[in-house]
Every structure is written in structure tokens, then in C-alpha cells.
Design an enzyme around this catalytic site. Structure first.
Site, PDB file in Angstrom:
ATOM      1  N   GLU A 167       0.827  -1.332  -0.169  1.00 28.17           N
ATOM      2  CA  GLU A 167       0.027   0.075   0.138  1.00 28.17           C
ATOM      3  C   GLU A 167       0.892   1.326   0.032  1.00 28.17           C
ATOM      4  OE1 GLU A 167      -3.081  -0.139  -0.456  1.00 28.17           O
ATOM      5  OE2 GLU A 167      -3.325  -2.365  -0.478  1.00 28.17           O
ATOM      6  N   ASP A 189       3.996  -4.058  -6.120  1.00 31.29           N
ATOM      7  CA  ASP A 189       4.937  -5.231  -5.468  1.00 31.29           C
ATOM      8  C   ASP A 189       6.236  -5.159  -5.486  1.00 31.29           C
ATOM      9  OD1 ASP A 189       2.533  -6.684  -4.887  1.00 31.29           O
ATOM     10  OD2 ASP A 189       2.580  -7.760  -6.938  1.00 31.29           O
TER      11      ASP A 189
END
Length: 489
Positions: free
Chosen positions: A138, A206
């Protein structure tokens, strides 16, 4: 998932995107330099605009979402989150981490560096590195400014759609199903492009996130292992986990995360005691029936390492406390507290046990011995203030809370307790003022101004207190003016 998964993909694009802490930007190392996606997003949304919008939406979040205002859990997730932020690059805004009571696995972020975790993440993560991997992902959406980039791209292709989309954000926060439907209708004309953009964002988050995770001292393998866990749940369930709906997980994303983790030095990182304590507390106090703290987990922890064994005892004490079996809870916590008298997890629960048994004087004495009033620990300060209120010493509570609310103006706990302490002393204007601040934090500015006007009218004309209340009214009216553009959308 099919290629028409726009309901959830767009919801994540809007809700799973922004956060940061007040750390000076640092030049990225070579390994963090990814292909430029075509814009810095500065032409659409400035950092100042993001902060203003974040302020508006976080107030709406407080009003419409079951936030967990637990000082212990909030302290833990903010410390964990900011440890990761300290290892992130391109940090432009402060980060704030919130916990929502929700039994579905998910996490999201929005304007102004506000990151929200669902409490179910404590249930589904096996260790602290897995929980940190979700936060690192996040955080990376934020540092890469994915939401602002999406806005710029959308304004080029369909300038009017973002008005409706932003208006659907709050609905999605409070009711994901309705919110997704609203967003789907808004974005109907540009679905496929938005899906592709979202998948690119996911892979970039990611790649950046796993580097942040590793630099912060966590096990990089935790990211692919948690993603694999979600994929396995989706494979054997009639309905995939909510997190996979808002965070698309094609096979390429999972294999890419695994490959990157394999190329990094492996950190065999032990979870902290705070992680285990936070896990059993969240499950024991903030989960629905069927999702709570299970005996098999406690039995497993009781046979584990020292940190897990302590958490197992703490978890059992929580279950007794929640069942109002205060003596049983006390019998577990008392020996733990005797060995570690300054442990905030134990002090907090023992205070709750004392207050449950109407023994406020014992709680006060214990917290005074821990120097709670002079401590910088918000958990201890709030515990002592609460004990003073319950022990009919509201003036002592007000002394602590006036300092606390000055240092932590965005914490509803402080204002709520100050309102109670003021009411107990018959200080009507101060009670109204404190309640006004709680309402303002939830975006109810009209009601807040009304209470402050009443407080002002109770004071002598030209007095210092009246001037203070009137000045605060002016500030809130300016805030109203700033927020009108978001309310219209």
C-alpha cells in the site's frame, strides 16, 4: 477473474493508493528505478491538493466506517507502518494508518497518505512480515502516486467521469457492494483501459513494496507467501477473498513476486511480541462471531516461543474480560504484570478489569506508579484519564486531557473523554467545545460550529474563552469552504 472486473479494479484504483510520513524525499537506488509510466501526475493533482482531499475523506471515513479507535492497536499499526515508510523512497506526504473492524481480508489507501487495514488481516497473516508486506504494498501505491496518475489518464480520456467516481468513494468505504456498483456505472465507458492500468499498478507496487519490506528488515519471502495463501483460498472457495477483488492477482504477479524474493537475501525474522499481542487483541475484541480468537490458535501459541506463550495468556485473559469474568482475567494478568510492570498491554487490560469491577482507585494507583501522567505514551495517558473519570476525579482527568488533545488533536478518544470530564465538573462550555471537536473529526462541521456557538454564548463578552471559541468557529468555516468542492462531487 474475467476482463470485465472493473467494479473492483477501479475501486482499488481509487481506494488503494496513497500514503506517506513526514520524511524528506530520498533519491532512489538503482534497484528501485522502474520504467516511467508516462507522468509524474503533478499536472493533475498537487501534493497540497492530495492532502486537502485526504483531510476531507478521512473525516468521512470516521463518520461512515467502523474504525477501531483502540489506542494500543492504533499505536502498533502506525509504528509498524512508519518503520516501513522510513525505508521507502519518494515519500511526499505524512502517513496515517487506520484499522477498520471488518472480517473480510483487505487493505486500501486514499488521498493524503491515509492507509486503512481491515482487522481480518490479523486473522489471516501468520507472522509480522506478512502483515508488513501488505503495508509495504500500500505504501508503494502511494509513493508511486498511482491514484494521481490514474486521475490524469482519466481526465485526458473522459474528463467528466472522475466527478462521479470521487463521489462514489465514500459509498464504497461504507458499503463495498453498493460502492462498486456506483463506480462501475461511472466508469462503464472506459473499463478495459482502467483494468490494465490497475494491473500495472499492482505489479509496480509489488516490485517497490518487496524492496521496502527487505530494507526495513522483514522477510521478503513473506510477500509471495501471503499472496499464495490468498490464491489458495480463492481456488477452493465459491467466493474469492475480497482482497483479490480489489487487488487483482494474475499468475504473472505471483510468480514475479516469488522470483524477486528468491533473488534477495533471506531474512529469517522473528515476529515481535507486539505483533502477537495485537493479533490476539484484535481477534478477541473486534471480530464477529465465528471469526474471533480461537482456542486452537491459543493452544498453538501456548506451545510456541516465549513471545507466543505470553500472547496466549494475554489472549485468554481478553476472552475472560470480554465475558465479564473479571476475576479469571485478573488471575492471568496479575502475574504477568508483576514480572513486567511497565508493559502497556498488561496495564491497559488490568485497568479495564479494575474499572469493570468498580475499582478505579486501584487502577489510578497502578498507573500513577507507572508515571502515566508524565509519560509520552498515549495509551497510558488515556488509561489514567479514563480511570480518573470513572473514579470521580474529573478535574485530574481534565489536566491530562487538555495536554493530550493539544498533542493529539486528531484522536477522538481524547475529545470524548474530555467532554465527559468537563460535564462531570459542570463546565458546560468546555463540554460543548470538546464534543464539537469530535463532530469536526467526523466531518459534521455544521453541528460542530453550532456547539461552539453555544459555548461562546456562555462566556462573558470579550473574554479569552469566547475569543478562542470564535476563532475556532472561523477556522471550521474556512474548512467548510474548502470542502464544498468535494461535497459537490
Amino acid at each position: 477473474m474475467t476482463t470485465r472486473l472493473t467494479k473492483t479494479a477501479i475501486a482499488f484504483l481509487l481506494l488503494g493508493t496513497l500514503s506517506s510520513t513526514a520524511v524528506a524525499p530520498v533519491s532512489a537506488e538503482t534497484q528501485d528505478q522502474l520504467p516511467d509510466m508516462g507522468t509524474t501526475a503533478g499536472g493533475t493533482l498537487s501534493i497540497g491538493q492530495e492532502l486537502a482531499m485526504g483531510d476531507f475523506y478521512v473525516r468521512q471515513l470516521r463518520a461512515s466506517t467502523p474504525l477501531i479507535n483502540d489506542p494500543l492497536l492504533n499505536t502498533y499499526i502506525n509504528q509498524l507502518g512508519n518503520r516501513l515508510v522510513a525505508s521507502a523512497y519518494s515519500v511526499r506526504t505524512p502517513f496515517h494508518f487506520f484499522l477498520v473492524r471488518n472480517d473480510e481480508i483487505n487493505a486500501f489507501a486514499f488521498f493524503g497518505g491515509n492507509v486503512v487495514l481491515h482487522s481480518a488481516l490479523f486473522r489471516e497473516t501468520d507472522n509480522e512480515s506478512q502483515l508488513a508486506s501488505v503495508l509495504a504494498h500500500e505504501i508503494s501505491h502511494v509513493t508511486q502516486r498511482h491514484l494521481a496518475r490514474a486521475m490524469e489518464d482519466q481526465q485526458r480520456n473522459a474528463p467528466l467521469t472522475w466527478v462521479g467516481a470521487l463521489g462514489s468513494i465514500l459509498l464504497a468505504m461504507a458499503n463495498p457492494t453498493m460502492g462498486m456498483a456506483a463506480l462501475s456505472g461511472t466508469m462503464a465507458g472506459t473499463q478495459q483501459g482502467m483494468i490494465s492500468f490497475t494491473q500495472s499498478n499492482e505489479q509496480e507496487a509489488d516490485r517497490i513494496g518487496i524492496q521496502v519490506l527487505q530494507r526495513a528488515g522483514f522477510d521478503p519471502e513473506a510477500m509471495p507467501s501471503f499472496l499464495q495463501k490468498l490464491a489458495d483460498q480463492a481456488r477452493y472457495a465459491s467466493k474469492p477473498p475480497e482482497m483479490l477483488l480489489t487487488h487483482p492477482l494474475p499468475d504473472s504477479r505471483l510468480s514475479d513476486a516469488r522470483n524477486r524474493a528468491n533473488q534477495m537475501p533471506r531474512h529469517i525474522t522473528q515476529s515481535t511480541e507486539d505483533y502477537y499481542m495485537a493479533k490476539v487483541r484484535a481477534l478477541g475484541m473486534y471480530s464477529s462471531v465465528g471469526y474471533g480468537l480461537r482456542e486452537d490458535l491459543l493452544d498453538s501459541y501456548a506451545k510456541g516461543n516465549v513471545r507466543q506463550q505470553i500472547a496466549a495468556k494475554y489472549g485468554r485473559a481478553i476472552l475472560f474480560y470480554e465475558a465479564k469474568k473479571y476475576d479469571s482475567a485478573r488471575n492471568i494478568i496479575a502475574p504477568l504484570l508483576a514480572k513486567d510492570s511497565n508493559n502497556v498491554w498488561f496495564l491497559d487490560l488490568m485497568t479495564d478489569i479494575d474499572l469493570g469491577q468498580k475499582r478505579a482507585s486501584q487502577a489510578i494507583a497502578r498507573l500513577q506508579a507507572a508515571n502515566a501522567a508524565q509519560s509520552n505514551n498515549p495509551v497510558l495517558q488515556l488509561n489514567l484519564a479514563n480511570a480518573y473519570v470513572e473514579g470521580n476525579q474529573p478535574a485530574q482527568a481534565s489536566k491530562i486531557l487538555n495536554r493530550y488533545t493539544f498533542a493529539h488533536p486528531d484522536d477522538p478518544n481524547g475529545w470524548d473523554l474530555l467532554a465527559q470530564a468537563s460535564a462531570a465538573q459542570g463546565l458546560r462550555d468546555e463540554e460543548l467545545s470538546a464534543r464539537a471537536e469530535s463532530l469536526a473529526l467526523a466531518g459534521r462541521l455544521d453541528q460542530s460550529i453550532s456547539l461552539l456557538s453555544n459555548a461562546s454564548s456562555l462566556q462573558k463578552l470579550g473574554s479569552l474563552k469566547q475569543a478562542r471559541y470564535d476563532a475556532r468557529i472561523d477556522q471550521l468555516r474556512q474548512l467548510q469552504q474548502r470542502f464544498r468542492q468535494y461535497q459537490r462531487s
